[in-house]
Write a protein that holds these residues in place. Structure first.
Motif, short mmCIF file in Angstrom:
data_model
loop_
_atom_site.label_atom_id
_atom_site.label_comp_id
_atom_site.label_asym_id
_atom_site.label_seq_id
_atom_site.Cartn_x
_atom_site.Cartn_y
_atom_site.Cartn_z
N ILE A 83 -4.73 -1.49 7.08
CA ILE A 83 -5.40 -1.93 8.31
C ILE A 83 -6.64 -2.74 7.99
CG2 ILE A 83 -6.70 -1.10 10.31
CD1 ILE A 83 -4.62 1.12 10.62
N ASP A 84 -7.42 -2.31 7.02
CA ASP A 84 -8.63 -3.05 6.63
C ASP A 84 -8.43 -3.78 5.31
OD1 ASP A 84 -10.17 -2.21 8.85
OD2 ASP A 84 -10.50 -0.27 7.88
N GLY A 85 -7.20 -3.79 4.80
CA GLY A 85 -6.93 -4.41 3.51
C GLY A 85 -6.29 -5.78 3.67
N HIS A 86 -5.49 -6.13 2.69
CA HIS A 86 -4.79 -7.41 2.71
C HIS A 86 -3.50 -7.23 3.52
CE1 HIS A 86 -4.06 -11.48 1.11
NE2 HIS A 86 -2.79 -11.14 1.16
N ASN A 87 -3.49 -7.69 4.76
CA ASN A 87 -2.39 -7.38 5.68
C ASN A 87 -1.63 -8.61 6.15
OD1 ASN A 87 -4.43 -8.32 7.54
ND2 ASN A 87 -5.18 -6.21 7.66
N TYR A 127 0.82 -1.20 0.00
CA TYR A 127 0.00 0.00 0.00
C TYR A 127 0.86 1.26 0.00
CZ TYR A 127 -3.78 -3.21 0.99
OH TYR A 127 -4.69 -4.25 0.89
N CYS A 135 -3.41 -8.65 12.79
CA CYS A 135 -4.54 -8.19 12.00
C CYS A 135 -5.31 -9.39 11.47
CB CYS A 135 -4.04 -7.31 10.85
SG CYS A 135 -3.13 -5.85 11.38
N ARG A 136 -6.27 -9.12 10.59
CA ARG A 136 -7.13 -10.19 10.11
C ARG A 136 -6.35 -11.29 9.40
NH1 ARG A 136 -9.98 -7.60 5.95
NH2 ARG A 136 -8.25 -8.30 4.61
N ASP A 137 -5.37 -10.92 8.56
CA ASP A 137 -4.72 -11.89 7.69
C ASP A 137 -3.38 -12.40 8.21
OD1 ASP A 137 -6.80 -11.55 5.80
OD2 ASP A 137 -5.78 -9.81 4.94
N ASP A 195 -4.60 2.12 4.31
CA ASP A 195 -5.41 1.11 3.64
C ASP A 195 -5.08 -0.31 4.10
OD1 ASP A 195 -7.05 2.70 2.09
OD2 ASP A 195 -5.70 2.72 0.36
#
Length: 352
Positions: free
Chosen positions: A141-145, A120, A303-305, A139
């Motif tokens: 934080i809510d993207g592909h991390n 990013y 994070c999510r990923d 971007d």
């Protein structure tokens, strides 16, 4: 098209004087700056070429340490006899960075100053990046991390620092030598890079117009029992998902002292002080290693990923410590201490 000026510095003082010009940037090997310039991320108005300055020497210091000039290439540093014999951790880390061609061009000073490889940040098609455009948002934080930080991040940036060399230098208590308009100063490597906090655009504590002139290593206590482990998606030419620089001072089977530094998990080399405390005074039994590994990632906020990085880091710490306790007789060649893994999914804009 924006004009750009080029100046070749005659000596360090001349380089510092040239750097006073608006929009000036030092350029050595150029392996990072030129990539960012071509993509429009870096926008220098003037390039100050320091590649011919007499800063490439690698010399023993009076106290038995080592001084590595900022213009020494990564290849020269990795293969220097004193580095391979006394600072195997540094040699292993350098040999696991980038490719042979890049190591032949990249400099020690430039390696310390390379920018993050967050996609990013490096791709201007993504609009929001506080590192590139302060105040615009993040971007990632809510993207592909998947590749991003699990330690030391902030609501403004979750990028990671890409250097392998810096992780090893942090474990070896290296000091960065700087020269600038206000004279010379020295900064411990662990304090040279900074966490993002609310100023993610500032990767380091370097001041405007300052030039990295050398990296100095104290006499090594870690020459015999040290190991750099890098876990990445491919066996070569890829950044670390997690890396570990492990160095031990052993008294028989007991750990007298230790250094554990993680890469690929934070905005800077992450020294795991709590893990070192667990190891001191202990034999390297499985339960001790497990406790040290857990301590190394305490406070992690994935994070999510990238939640997988927490367990990956634990396992990498255990393996790196075991390898440090029983190292091979010579520094490993490129790829010998790398664990490639299969990526879970393709990353948008991912770059090697």
């Amino acid at each position: 098209m924006q004009s750009i000026f080029y100046d070749r510095a005659n000596d360090v003082d001349h380089a510092i004087e040239l750097a006073r010009q608006p929009g000036a940037k030092f350029i050595g090997g150029g392996t990072n700056l030129l990539d960012l310039y071509k993509s429009g991320i870096e926008k220098p108005l003037r390039l100050v070429d320091v590649s011919r300055l007499p800063l490439a020497a690698i010399e023993e210091t009076a106290d038995g340490g080592l001084r590595i000039g900022a213009m020494a290439t990564n290849t020269a540093a990795a293969n220097h006899p004193l580095v391979r014999r006394r600072y195997r951790l540094l040699s292993e880390a350098l040999l696991n960075g980038a490719s042979t061609q890049l190591r032949n061009m990249a400099t020690v000073g430039g390696n310390l100053l390379q920018r993050t490889r967050c996609h990013y940040f490096t791709d201007p098609a993504f609009e929001h990046c506080n590192k590139r455009d302060p105040g615009s948002g993040c971007d990632a934080i809510d993207g592909h991390n998947r590749i991003h930080a699990i330690l030391g991040a902030s609501p403004d940036c979750i990028a990671t620092h890409p250097s392998d060399m810096a992780v090893a230098l942090a474990a070896l208590d290296a000091v960065v030598h700087l020269r600038g308009p206000d004279g010379a100063r020295q900064v411990p490597l662990l304090d040279f890079h900074r966490l993002p906090e609310d100023r993610p655009q500032d990767d380091t504590v370097i001041r405007p117009g300052e030039l990295v002139t050398a990296v100095e290593l104290p006499p090594s206590r870690w020459g015999e029992h040290a190991h750099y482990l890098k876990v990445r998606d491919r066996a070569s030419y890829a950044f670390a998902l997690v890396s570990v620089a492990a160095a031990l001072e052993l008294d028989g089977d007991t750990v007298r002292d230790a250094r554990i530094v993680l890469g690929g998990v934070a905005h800077k080399p992450w020294r795991a002080y709590a893990a070192e405390d667990v190891l001191r005074g202990q034999a390297l039994h499985s339960d001790v290693l497990a406790r040290a590994a857990a301590a190394a990632v305490q406070g992690a906020r994935p994070c999510r990923d990238n939640a997988f990085k927490v367990e990956l880091a634990r396992r990498a710490v255990v393996r790196a410590i075991r390898n440090a306790a029983n190292p091979p007789q010579t520094a490993a060649p490129t790829g010998a201490n790398v664990i490639p893994i299969v990526p879970a999914a393709s990353n948008p804009g991912d770059q090697a």
